[in-house]
Design an enzyme around this catalytic site. Sequence first.
Site, PDB file in Angstrom:
ATOM      1  N   ASP A   1      -4.198  -4.620  -4.664  1.00  0.00           N
ATOM      2  CA  ASP A   1      -3.375  -3.425  -4.929  1.00  0.00           C
ATOM      3  C   ASP A   1      -2.027  -3.687  -5.582  1.00  0.00           C
ATOM      4  O   ASP A   1      -1.451  -2.777  -6.181  1.00  0.00           O
ATOM      5  CB  ASP A   1      -3.068  -2.630  -3.646  1.00  0.00           C
ATOM      6  CG  ASP A   1      -4.221  -1.796  -3.156  1.00  0.00           C
ATOM      7  OD1 ASP A   1      -5.280  -1.795  -3.806  1.00  0.00           O
ATOM      8  OD2 ASP A   1      -4.069  -1.138  -2.117  1.00  0.00           O
TER       9      ASP A   1
ATOM     10  N   ASP B   1     -11.894   1.297   6.191  1.00  0.00           N
ATOM     11  CA  ASP B   1     -10.870   1.471   5.162  1.00  0.00           C
ATOM     12  C   ASP B   1      -9.657   2.223   5.683  1.00  0.00           C
ATOM     13  O   ASP B   1      -8.615   2.241   5.037  1.00  0.00           O
ATOM     14  CB  ASP B   1     -11.446   2.241   3.973  1.00  0.00           C
ATOM     15  CG  ASP B   1     -12.505   1.448   3.233  1.00  0.00           C
ATOM     16  OD1 ASP B   1     -12.280   0.256   2.964  1.00  0.00           O
ATOM     17  OD2 ASP B   1     -13.565   2.021   2.926  1.00  0.00           O
TER      18      ASP B   1
ATOM     19  N   ASP C   1       0.807  -1.220   0.000  1.00  0.00           N
ATOM     20  CA  ASP C   1       0.000   0.000   0.000  1.00  0.00           C
ATOM     21  C   ASP C   1       0.843   1.274   0.000  1.00  0.00           C
ATOM     22  O   ASP C   1       0.375   2.330   0.412  1.00  0.00           O
ATOM     23  CB  ASP C   1      -0.964   0.016   1.186  1.00  0.00           C
ATOM     24  CG  ASP C   1      -2.134   0.962   0.958  1.00  0.00           C
ATOM     25  OD1 ASP C   1      -2.571   1.099  -0.202  1.00  0.00           O
ATOM     26  OD2 ASP C   1      -2.604   1.578   1.930  1.00  0.00           O
TER      27      ASP C   1
END
Length: 345
Positions: free
Chosen positions: A168, A319, A130
């Site tokens: 991701d 989130d 991330d």
Amino acid sequence: MSRRTAAARRAHASHLSVLATVTALLLTGCGDGGPGSPARTPASRGEPAPPTAGTPFWVDPDSDAARQVRTYETQGRAEDARLMRRIADRPVADWPAGDDPAPDVTRVVRGAARQGRTAVFVAYDIPHRDCGRYSAGGAHDARAYRDWVDAFAGAIGDTPAIVVLEPDAVAHLVDGCTPAEYQDERLGLLGEAVDRFKRQPRTRVYLDAGNPAWIDAPGKLVEPLRRAGVERADGFALNVSNFQTDDVVRGFGTALSRLLGGAHFTVDTSRNGNGPLHGDRSEEWCNPPGRALGATPTDRTGDALVDAYLWIKRPGDSDGTCRGGPPAGTWWPDYALGLARRAKA
């Protein structure tokens, strides 16, 4: 642009010897289409997944949502308990966390094997995860990641399972977020992970490919997905932790599939019932208000290319620390209740 949750799940305390139990259960002939149903094998490339009666996926009886139902019932909040069952009674992916994923994976496969259903997992531990944002973390280095994947896959054993691989990871290569010095290593690790999971005889693997609001042209994903081993996997995954509508995602996925020679894909429908947030576009992927649960998880999709609609993002997990949310992956009952209340079914 989407980001995923860290989905930091607390490690389950049980360290009992359960692998023998799983083996014994599997020897009873349980499949993944419901109690007493025949075992299912992965679909061949270019063929739709075979239909089953009802959902073939395992429902965790001790999920955060299930515990929340019990809390509401104790508090006399009968209507809230009824709404929360819209999450608690449906299969949601498990995101094993920590340096050793095996205890959590073993707990899930034991439950799934007992009921003759398919376990659904997310493998989310790639180094430099991330880009250091809300869901930063992951394995310390390549060796640690290989060990983590090996422990994860080994714990699955012969139980039917779906693994969505590294939300991701590929899209962050495409959008330039992942620094250049890590890109070759990441692609290599993803390919190795595909191969390791596919050594398990009843495990299907789908490489995450972002969502249509993040990567605007499917062609941008083709080379990195191929380098990451998508042609050795069962396909790719779309819309993980995002809110794009089923129609939009299917259109994008069909175009990407065509470029990849007919690859199949899965769609995360956990929170896309009202589509994406309009108006306030600041971090629209992060705890947006007014969203709703989407289509119930199933492998009876009516689309030969879509192997399953899944709830990959755990509805109710934050989130990140945006819009008043707790840290990424933390259960947030008020948000979960809102998703359930606005659901169309």
